[in-house]
Design a protein around this motif. Structure first.
Motif, mmCIF file in Angstrom:
data_model
loop_
_atom_site.group_PDB
_atom_site.id
_atom_site.type_symbol
_atom_site.label_atom_id
_atom_site.label_comp_id
_atom_site.label_asym_id
_atom_site.label_seq_id
_atom_site.Cartn_x
_atom_site.Cartn_y
_atom_site.Cartn_z
ATOM 1 N N MET A 1 -96.928 -53.306 -15.531
ATOM 2 C CA MET A 1 -98.027 -53.390 -14.590
ATOM 3 C C MET A 1 -97.917 -54.701 -13.829
ATOM 4 S SD MET A 1 -102.098 -53.766 -15.348
ATOM 5 C CE MET A 1 -102.839 -52.239 -14.867
ATOM 6 N N ASN A 2 -97.988 -54.638 -12.514
ATOM 7 C CA ASN A 2 -97.994 -55.832 -11.684
ATOM 8 C C ASN A 2 -99.428 -56.230 -11.386
ATOM 9 O OD1 ASN A 2 -95.197 -56.069 -11.477
ATOM 10 N ND2 ASN A 2 -95.134 -54.621 -9.796
ATOM 11 N N GLN A 3 -99.626 -57.531 -11.327
ATOM 12 C CA GLN A 3 -100.957 -58.064 -11.053
ATOM 13 C C GLN A 3 -100.843 -59.211 -10.058
ATOM 14 O OE1 GLN A 3 -102.182 -59.022 -15.050
ATOM 15 N NE2 GLN A 3 -103.004 -56.983 -15.369
ATOM 16 N N SER B 1 -105.088 -55.634 -9.860
ATOM 17 C CA SER B 1 -103.996 -54.738 -10.190
ATOM 18 C C SER B 1 -103.259 -54.425 -8.894
ATOM 19 C CB SER B 1 -104.557 -53.453 -10.804
ATOM 20 O OG SER B 1 -103.532 -52.509 -10.981
ATOM 21 N N ASN C 1 -100.528 -51.950 -6.986
ATOM 22 C CA ASN C 1 -99.759 -50.704 -7.001
ATOM 23 C C ASN C 1 -98.566 -50.754 -6.062
ATOM 24 O OD1 ASN C 1 -101.437 -49.419 -8.854
ATOM 25 N ND2 ASN C 1 -102.823 -48.741 -7.265
ATOM 26 N N THR D 1 -96.426 -53.848 -4.041
ATOM 27 C CA THR D 1 -96.283 -55.276 -3.749
ATOM 28 C C THR D 1 -96.148 -55.547 -2.255
ATOM 29 O OG1 THR D 1 -95.255 -55.604 -5.905
ATOM 30 C CG2 THR D 1 -94.962 -57.359 -4.300
ATOM 31 N N PHE E 1 -98.097 -63.485 -7.948
ATOM 32 C CA PHE E 1 -97.817 -62.153 -8.470
ATOM 33 C C PHE E 1 -97.327 -62.316 -9.898
ATOM 34 C CE2 PHE E 1 -97.722 -61.216 -3.971
ATOM 35 C CZ PHE E 1 -98.335 -59.968 -3.925
ATOM 36 N N ARG F 1 -96.470 -60.119 -13.823
ATOM 37 C CA ARG F 1 -96.236 -58.838 -14.476
ATOM 38 C C ARG F 1 -96.449 -59.019 -15.975
ATOM 39 N NH1 ARG F 1 -90.373 -59.298 -12.802
ATOM 40 N NH2 ARG F 1 -89.610 -60.704 -14.374
ATOM 41 N N THR F 2 -96.896 -57.983 -16.608
ATOM 42 C CA THR F 2 -97.168 -58.029 -18.029
ATOM 43 C C THR F 2 -95.863 -58.295 -18.788
ATOM 44 O OG1 THR F 2 -98.955 -56.489 -17.722
ATOM 45 C CG2 THR F 2 -98.189 -56.783 -19.971
#
Length: 77
Positions: A1-3, A47, A49, A51, A73, A75-76
């Motif tokens: 998951m990107n955040q 969150s 979806n 980038t 940015f 990522r988990t």
């Protein structure tokens, strides 16, 4: 998951809430929001979806003078 983690030194809540549709169209959704115990800084975790669309939203928001002081940015792990 990107955040995407945003930090605002000066935060316009009305603008941010009014921009919800643009964020959604950029594939962003708010996960969490923090306010500093002292001072006026605000951090928002989103969150991501898409980038590329998120970068477009960031560029537009900065150009309009509402952009964050910092954007990261993540990522988990």
């Amino acid at each position: 998951m990107n955040q995407l983690l945003l930090r605002y030194d000066s935060f316009d809540s009305d603008h941010f809430e009014g921009d919800a549709e643009n964020r959604a169209n950029a594939g962003l959704s708010v996960l969490q929001r923090w306010e500093a115990a002292e001072g006026s800084a605000v951090w928002i975790l989103l969150s991501v979806n898409d980038t590329e669309k998120a970068n477009g939203w960031l560029s537009q928001d900065k150009a309009l003078g509402h952009g964050p002081s910092e954007a990261h940015f993540l990522r988990t792990a």
